[in-house]
Write an enzyme that holds these catalytic residues in place. Sequence first.
Site, PDB file in Angstrom:
ATOM      1  N   ASP A  63       0.819  -1.223   0.000  1.00 14.53           N
ATOM      2  CA  ASP A  63       0.000   0.000   0.000  1.00 14.53           C
ATOM      3  C   ASP A  63       0.847   1.266   0.000  1.00 14.53           C
ATOM      4  OD1 ASP A  63      -2.530  -0.951  -0.094  1.00 14.53           O
ATOM      5  OD2 ASP A  63      -3.154  -0.092   1.814  1.00 14.53           O
ATOM      6  N   ASN A 124     -14.012   3.606   5.343  1.00 12.09           N
ATOM      7  CA  ASN A 124     -13.942   3.722   6.788  1.00 12.09           C
ATOM      8  C   ASN A 124     -12.606   4.369   7.176  1.00 12.09           C
ATOM      9  OD1 ASN A 124     -15.019   3.386   9.324  1.00 12.09           O
ATOM     10  ND2 ASN A 124     -13.933   1.469   9.613  1.00 12.09           N
ATOM     11  N   ASP A 195     -20.537   4.495  10.665  1.00 10.06           N
ATOM     12  CA  ASP A 195     -21.053   4.354   9.301  1.00 10.06           C
ATOM     13  C   ASP A 195     -21.801   5.630   8.883  1.00 10.06           C
ATOM     14  OD1 ASP A 195     -22.778   3.577   7.038  1.00 10.06           O
ATOM     15  OD2 ASP A 195     -22.085   1.552   7.499  1.00 10.06           O
ATOM     16  N   GLY A 248     -16.019   3.118  -0.189  1.00  8.33           N
ATOM     17  CA  GLY A 248     -17.399   3.024   0.317  1.00  8.33           C
ATOM     18  C   GLY A 248     -18.167   4.331   0.322  1.00  8.33           C
TER      19      GLY A 248
HETATM   20  P1  AMP Z   1     -14.875   0.924   2.806  1.00  6.48           P
HETATM   21  O1  AMP Z   1     -13.918   1.066   3.961  1.00  6.48           O
HETATM   22  O2  AMP Z   1     -14.354   1.466   1.521  1.00  6.48           O
HETATM   23  O3  AMP Z   1     -15.457  -0.456   2.686  1.00  6.48           O
HETATM   24  O4  AMP Z   1     -16.129   1.885   3.176  1.00  6.48           O
HETATM   25  C1  AMP Z   1     -16.983   1.572   4.238  1.00  6.48           C
HETATM   26  C2  AMP Z   1     -17.819   2.779   4.600  1.00  6.48           C
HETATM   27  O5  AMP Z   1     -18.532   3.269   3.446  1.00  6.48           O
HETATM   28  C3  AMP Z   1     -18.927   2.519   5.613  1.00  6.48           C
HETATM   29  O6  AMP Z   1     -18.438   2.621   6.934  1.00  6.48           O
HETATM   30  C4  AMP Z   1     -19.942   3.614   5.311  1.00  6.48           C
HETATM   31  O7  AMP Z   1     -19.625   4.771   6.065  1.00  6.48           O
HETATM   32  C5  AMP Z   1     -19.719   3.920   3.849  1.00  6.48           C
HETATM   33  N1  AMP Z   1     -20.829   3.487   2.991  1.00  6.48           N
HETATM   34  C6  AMP Z   1     -21.008   2.292   2.426  1.00  6.48           C
HETATM   35  N2  AMP Z   1     -22.142   2.274   1.691  1.00  6.48           N
HETATM   36  C7  AMP Z   1     -22.697   3.495   1.816  1.00  6.48           C
HETATM   37  C8  AMP Z   1     -23.892   4.123   1.299  1.00  6.48           C
HETATM   38  N3  AMP Z   1     -24.734   3.476   0.495  1.00  6.48           N
HETATM   39  N4  AMP Z   1     -24.108   5.416   1.643  1.00  6.48           N
HETATM   40  C9  AMP Z   1     -23.254   6.087   2.454  1.00  6.48           C
HETATM   41  N5  AMP Z   1     -22.122   5.545   2.950  1.00  6.48           N
HETATM   42  C10 AMP Z   1     -21.852   4.275   2.645  1.00  6.48           C
END
Ligand code: AMP
Length: 314
Positions: A63, A124, A195, A248
């Site tokens: 990374d 996140n 979230d 996300g």
């Molecule tokens: P990642 O670490 O890239 O998997 O992103 C995870 C985070 O994305 C979660 O903790 C949420 O805060 C956000 N997330 C995922 N889906 C949604 C959605 N449909 N709308 C808003 N935030 C989202």
Amino acid sequence: VAVGHRIVQGGKYFDGPALVTDEVRDLIEQLCPMAPLHNPAHLKGIDVARELMPDIPHVAVFDTAFFQQLPEKTSTYALNAEVAEKYAVRRYGAHGTSHQFVSREVAKLLGRDDLKQIVMHLGNGASVSAVKDGKPIDTSMGLTPLEGLMMGSRTGDIDPAVVFHLARQAGMSIDEIDHLFNKESGMKGLTGETDMRSVWGLIGNDEDPETQAKARVAMDIYINRLLKYVGSYTAELGGLDVITFTAGIGENDWRVRRELAEALEPFGVKIDVEKNEGRIGEPRVVSTPDSKVLLLVYPTNEELAIARQALTLL
Ligand code: AMP
């Protein structure tokens, strides 16, 4: 054909993918103190996968590798040089595989190598990078993934003197402060939720105005931090062609994209409200044709990037 392993911290040793040998494994182990949550887990993955699949090559993809190209002026802290050298304290960045993948895909999509790009990897964990002509010139994460944007449970940028203050005034240990900054702060520390969907839920709940107001302030802090980075990176890049949102929140949270774009309106940034709220899961433009900066959503695909890097190395 091969196993590609994602490794968060490659330190100064790796500026690209590496075949996993005993020596490479040892280096990943040596770097555990700089990624205590991640590198030990990667080592388990490597050991088990090598045992189960001893006859195929294993490739470590780091990374931090992309950001080994950062110029010294953005990779170096203004910390005493002897101490920094002795303890390998510098800005390594993180999410590099994603920033590299997304910035390259955007260049391909637009058919240009000479872009001034900002990539926002908002998950996140969240980080932003400035990429000029395909090379990273700055990124928000530092020695560890704590620096930079406000995150699900991490503070992001904070005055380091807060550490001294809490140690002296609250009698907290270094481990307690580490836990507080990494696990109990950010969105979670301000609203109780990590979230973004839950945080928007609090903001929309008129029945609990006190919690609602706190959540709104937390969101304002989140957006303002993004705005500050866009401002400083645009200055560092000497202009800006495109902002790409990924991960996300970047891919799914149209409200975050919209609030940031609205704050950038005085600079000629215009978001297409309908496109921004439209379908998810595929690359798309969400700015209007007359926007001075292109706004893109591009789903990151770290697994594909790791597989490609593994194959390229072999
Ligand atoms: P990642 O670490 O890239 O998997 O992103 C995870 C985070 O994305 C979660 O903790 C949420 O805060 C956000 N997330 C995922 N889906 C949604 C959605 N449909 N709308 C808003 N935030 C989202």
